[in-house]
Write an enzyme that holds these catalytic residues in place. Sequence first.
Site, short mmCIF file in Angstrom:
data_model
loop_
_atom_site.label_atom_id
_atom_site.label_comp_id
_atom_site.label_asym_id
_atom_site.label_seq_id
_atom_site.Cartn_x
_atom_site.Cartn_y
_atom_site.Cartn_z
N LYS A 1 116.91 24.67 34.16
CA LYS A 1 116.81 23.59 33.18
C LYS A 1 118.17 22.93 33.01
O LYS A 1 119.20 23.45 33.45
CB LYS A 1 116.32 24.12 31.83
CG LYS A 1 117.33 24.98 31.08
CD LYS A 1 116.74 25.66 29.87
CE LYS A 1 116.13 24.75 28.85
NZ LYS A 1 115.63 25.50 27.67
N LYS B 1 107.13 24.68 33.17
CA LYS B 1 107.00 24.59 31.72
C LYS B 1 106.98 23.12 31.30
O LYS B 1 107.89 22.37 31.64
CB LYS B 1 108.16 25.29 31.02
CG LYS B 1 108.30 26.77 31.34
CD LYS B 1 109.37 27.41 30.47
CE LYS B 1 110.70 26.72 30.63
NZ LYS B 1 111.72 27.23 29.70
#
Length: 251
Positions: A34, A93
């Site tokens: 991320k 996600k």
Amino acid sequence: MPAKQGVPLLLASVDGPEEAAIALHAGAGILDAKDPRSGSLGACAPSLLRAIVEIRGTSGVPVSAALGDAADQPGTFALAAAGAAACGADFLKVGLRFAADEDRAADFLATVVEAARAVSPGVRVIAAAYAEAASIGTLAPALLPEIAARAPAAGCLIDTALKDGRSLLNHLDAGALARFVGACRDRGLLCGLAGSLSLDQVPRLLELAPDVVGVRGAICAGGRGGRLDPLRLRAFADALHGRLADARRPA
């Protein structure tokens, strides 16, 4: 795949291959690619995701990729999911950060799941909701397990949208979190908890027994925007495994 109702896997957020290598050797259960500067589920560049997958190698440790805090743009996020799946991520996600009814949210998520699986049939999409849902006008976490099951996604995550010093446990009480975990279990979904969690909250997390516990700030020197610290990560992993009876944050 995480073992349901066993020791939670530690999902360690990393910003590139250097941190991924550190996390891999320090005991991370999942390497979470991320960009911490781009929100709670900020997506990293494809080149970084591919490099993290390469670092993982044959270790067997899964790689997850954050796709972003989603607006109601199913085509955009379907393309992002297909791209991340092509890079080799095991989990994707996607944060449902928009106002929608359950039908619209399920349709959005189904579009993302279909696009990802068309590229990589084994990839697993994890739908995320936010602990501050009532104040930021997004889907309530309590609705997420049913929406995810309809998609069908592989699991659910609660995170915090606003990194303002308050943690998941400041926003939602133990009863609400236990009901969320139970709703995931009832539907055969993986269950993750994240959101500014700290080492001293591990005993409460273990009582809730999610499949995955996600962290960034607690394993970094200087908070979520700092550098990953292997000693902090190891301490968190040890605490989840019950190896530190009186776990304290490293100095």
